[in-house]
Write a protein that holds these residues in place. Sequence first.
Motif, PDB file in Angstrom:
ATOM      1  N   THR A  70       0.805  -1.261  -0.159  1.00  0.00           N
ATOM      2  CA  THR A  70      -0.009  -0.012  -0.059  1.00  0.00           C
ATOM      3  C   THR A  70       1.084   1.338   0.067  1.00  0.00           C
ATOM      4  O   THR A  70       1.796   1.138   0.557  1.00  0.00           O
ATOM      5  N   LEU A  71       0.521   2.247  -0.946  1.00  0.00           N
ATOM      6  CA  LEU A  71       1.055   3.445  -0.696  1.00  0.00           C
ATOM      7  C   LEU A  71       0.958   4.177   0.333  1.00  0.00           C
ATOM      8  O   LEU A  71      -0.286   4.425   0.745  1.00  0.00           O
ATOM      9  N   ASP A  72       1.768   4.739   1.008  1.00  0.00           N
ATOM     10  CA  ASP A  72       1.759   5.585   2.293  1.00  0.00           C
ATOM     11  C   ASP A  72       1.821   7.063   1.977  1.00  0.00           C
ATOM     12  O   ASP A  72       3.180   7.396   1.915  1.00  0.00           O
ATOM     13  N   GLY A  73       1.006   7.887   1.664  1.00  0.00           N
ATOM     14  CA  GLY A  73       1.142   9.130   1.089  1.00  0.00           C
ATOM     15  C   GLY A  73       1.325   9.386  -0.312  1.00  0.00           C
ATOM     16  O   GLY A  73       1.331   8.375  -1.204  1.00  0.00           O
ATOM     17  N   PRO A  74       1.622  10.555  -0.784  1.00  0.00           N
ATOM     18  CA  PRO A  74       1.827  10.646  -2.410  1.00  0.00           C
ATOM     19  C   PRO A  74       3.155  10.268  -2.807  1.00  0.00           C
ATOM     20  O   PRO A  74       4.217  10.311  -2.019  1.00  0.00           O
ATOM     21  N   VAL A  75       3.465  10.153  -4.052  1.00  0.00           N
ATOM     22  CA  VAL A  75       4.610  10.056  -5.001  1.00  0.00           C
ATOM     23  C   VAL A  75       5.134  11.530  -4.903  1.00  0.00           C
ATOM     24  O   VAL A  75       4.416  12.207  -5.617  1.00  0.00           O
ATOM     25  N   GLU A  76       6.199  11.741  -4.417  1.00  0.00           N
ATOM     26  CA  GLU A  76       6.786  13.403  -4.331  1.00  0.00           C
ATOM     27  C   GLU A  76       8.094  13.448  -5.472  1.00  0.00           C
ATOM     28  O   GLU A  76       8.847  12.445  -5.543  1.00  0.00           O
TER      29      GLU A  76
END
Length: 162
Positions: free
Chosen positions: A101-107
């Motif tokens: 699961t992605l935790d936060g945005p791709v920055e």
Amino acid sequence: MVSLISCGASNDVTGAATAAPATSGASASASPTGHTSETAGKSPQQVENDLRFATEPHGDLHMQERREGFCVLHGTVPTLKVLDSTALKGIVERMQTRGWTLDGPVESFDDEPAGSMSMAHVESGKYRVLLGTAPVPPEVKEAYAPNKGSILLSADWPCRKT
């Protein structure tokens, strides 16, 4: 092989979060759902296999040897060009198909003098992975030629104190 990541391992890794199952769909996005037993029981070898799968389209993953008792994995994938956040989102999507699961945005960000980089965190069970793309640092440029970029990753999980 010259490593692009420092090895800041610790026997007491904290801050590992619970995971959520992968979301279906074409975009890498955060999911607020809880973890599943399918992802909660991964071994470090399964985590490494998931990372190899996710980065495979971009090249060969080179893992640093994990020292006994240390709860961290580090690796790099040299790339012919510096990858952008779109490429990193594709890696995250491949991780999501394996229960991450992605935790936060791709920055994305630019850092002088390093250049353009992107970063994301993914989680599964007790494991947390930092994924990033960056230019090859000038001090190892010759060793990595003709590669101009790299995918950097670091996975950690809580350790039992002995």
